[in-house]
Design a protein around this motif. Structure first.
Motif, PDB file in Angstrom:
ATOM      1  N   ALA B  46      -9.217  13.776  39.764  1.00 44.80           N
ATOM      2  CA  ALA B  46      -8.458  12.523  39.867  1.00 44.80           C
ATOM      3  C   ALA B  46      -8.062  12.190  41.310  1.00 44.80           C
ATOM      4  N   ASP B  47      -7.968  13.224  42.166  1.00 43.81           N
ATOM      5  CA  ASP B  47      -7.463  12.982  43.518  1.00 43.81           C
ATOM      6  C   ASP B  47      -8.571  12.752  44.546  1.00 43.81           C
ATOM      7  N   HIS B  48      -9.815  12.576  44.089  1.00 48.49           N
ATOM      8  CA  HIS B  48     -10.938  12.347  45.010  1.00 48.49           C
ATOM      9  C   HIS B  48     -11.626  11.038  44.671  1.00 48.49           C
ATOM     10  N   ASN B  49     -12.040  10.334  45.688  1.00 45.57           N
ATOM     11  CA  ASN B  49     -12.850   9.140  45.453  1.00 45.57           C
ATOM     12  C   ASN B  49     -14.238   9.532  44.958  1.00 45.57           C
ATOM     13  N   PRO B  73     -11.601   5.109  43.395  1.00 48.23           N
ATOM     14  CA  PRO B  73     -10.886   6.104  42.574  1.00 48.23           C
ATOM     15  C   PRO B  73     -11.624   6.294  41.246  1.00 48.23           C
ATOM     16  N   PRO B  74     -11.575   7.504  40.689  1.00 42.29           N
ATOM     17  CA  PRO B  74     -12.285   7.745  39.434  1.00 42.29           C
ATOM     18  C   PRO B  74     -11.800   6.815  38.324  1.00 42.29           C
ATOM     19  N   GLN B  75     -12.734   6.157  37.687  1.00 46.68           N
ATOM     20  CA  GLN B  75     -12.436   5.271  36.559  1.00 46.68           C
ATOM     21  C   GLN B  75     -13.549   5.453  35.542  1.00 46.68           C
ATOM     22  N   ASP B  76     -13.286   5.022  34.329  1.00 42.42           N
ATOM     23  CA  ASP B  76     -14.301   5.181  33.292  1.00 42.42           C
ATOM     24  C   ASP B  76     -15.503   4.277  33.552  1.00 42.42           C
ATOM     25  N   ALA B  77     -15.230   3.035  33.964  1.00 40.51           N
ATOM     26  CA  ALA B  77     -16.321   2.092  34.249  1.00 40.51           C
ATOM     27  C   ALA B  77     -16.140   1.547  35.664  1.00 40.51           C
ATOM     28  N   VAL B 102     -23.730  10.970  41.031  1.00 34.07           N
ATOM     29  CA  VAL B 102     -22.324  10.608  41.182  1.00 34.07           C
ATOM     30  C   VAL B 102     -21.634  11.785  41.855  1.00 34.07           C
ATOM     31  N   CYS B 103     -21.028  11.519  43.011  1.00 35.19           N
ATOM     32  CA  CYS B 103     -20.499  12.588  43.855  1.00 35.19           C
ATOM     33  C   CYS B 103     -19.054  12.296  44.252  1.00 35.19           C
ATOM     34  N   ASN B 104     -18.392  13.334  44.774  1.00 36.44           N
ATOM     35  CA  ASN B 104     -17.146  13.145  45.504  1.00 36.44           C
ATOM     36  C   ASN B 104     -17.118  14.165  46.635  1.00 36.44           C
ATOM     37  N   THR B 105     -16.198  13.976  47.564  1.00 37.09           N
ATOM     38  CA  THR B 105     -16.094  14.919  48.674  1.00 37.09           C
ATOM     39  C   THR B 105     -14.914  15.834  48.396  1.00 37.09           C
ATOM     40  N   SER B 106     -15.181  17.130  48.319  1.00 39.96           N
ATOM     41  CA  SER B 106     -14.124  18.083  47.989  1.00 39.96           C
ATOM     42  C   SER B 106     -13.205  18.276  49.185  1.00 39.96           C
ATOM     43  N   LYS B 107     -12.083  18.972  48.970  1.00 38.91           N
ATOM     44  CA  LYS B 107     -11.122  19.198  50.062  1.00 38.91           C
ATOM     45  C   LYS B 107     -11.766  19.927  51.233  1.00 38.91           C
TER      46      LYS B 107
END
Lengths: 153, 153
Positions: B46-49, B73-77, B102-107
């Motif tokens: 939830a805390d990552h784009n 921000p994470p969303q369903d759609a 579908v990716c995000n950048t970790s801390k």
């Protein structure tokens, strides 16, 4: 210019020919592994048999979802002609992804999958007739590594 | 029976809607990243784009082949609506495979790609019109592990 440069570099990618059929009356999905072409591009080890592994993912434990063809010595073109089937509703099937990999078993007994195709079944038709297509095989070396932030352009 | 069991288990997979267009006059391939649906199934932190990464593989160094959408921000759609293009001959393009993740950048700054689709471009049409399709996103957890011989059925 790009084109000719690329075409000089790439001797052509390996491909797999697959057929799909969904029989709605029996709720049966059939996968035809038909042939492989241009396998030289995969650099398969000469002393190991090659085979095709097919997995319908995500897999639930109640249904068989993993299939393997017979092994054959590495060749540039292989006539496979093997058929696998599973019982599944059309709505469940449309949520699946098919992974098709060209593999061999290494000396240590591990399964080595060198290249594959991944096929979304979201728009699989339930028309009862077999549809056939060629798919490019992508080396697994391109799938595994994650990219560090410092490598980002 | 399988069907109802599967349907109870699976709340539906995540999907990405993509469009493709090849303009033969300009030798230009255009990728439209249109929207994502049912992303809750990906369990994004939830805390990552989140964003979409698109790679045309195999990649030669002379051409840009890696693209990323803006983060959100994470969303369903998610309505993405971003467009990427590259110059490539039709014959070279037909040997490519598109990876969409579908990716995000970790801390720690690493790029985490949670799920993706892989699309063979072997039969990409050069009709100049945009073709749009939804593709199932498969969790990367299903792609990475190799199978030991002892686990083989």
């Amino acid at each position: 210019l790009h084109a000719s440069y690329e075409e000089r570099l790439a001797p052509g990618c390996s491909q797999v020919q697959l057929g799909f059929r969904y029989e709605s009356r029996d709720q049966r999905f059939t996968i035809y592994v038909m042939q492989l072409s241009n396998c030289s591009a995969l650099c398969l080890p000469a002393d190991h048999n090659m085979y095709v592994r097919v997995v319908v993912l995500p897999c639930v434990e109640t249904t068989r979802c993993l299939f393997r063809t017979r092994g054959s010595p590495p060749q540039d073109a292989v006539e496979v002609n093997e058929v696998f089937g599973m019982q599944i509703s059309h709505s469940a099937l449309r949520q699946k992804t098919l992974r098709v990999d060209v593999c061999n078993t290494s000396k240590s007994g591990h399964e080595d999958c060198l290249a594959g195709a991944q096929i979304s079944l979201a728009d699989i038709s339930c028309s009862d007739e077999r549809r056939t297509r060629w798919f490019n095989l992508l080396s697994r070396a391109f799938i595994l590594p994650e990219v560090n932030n410092k490598d980002r352009e």
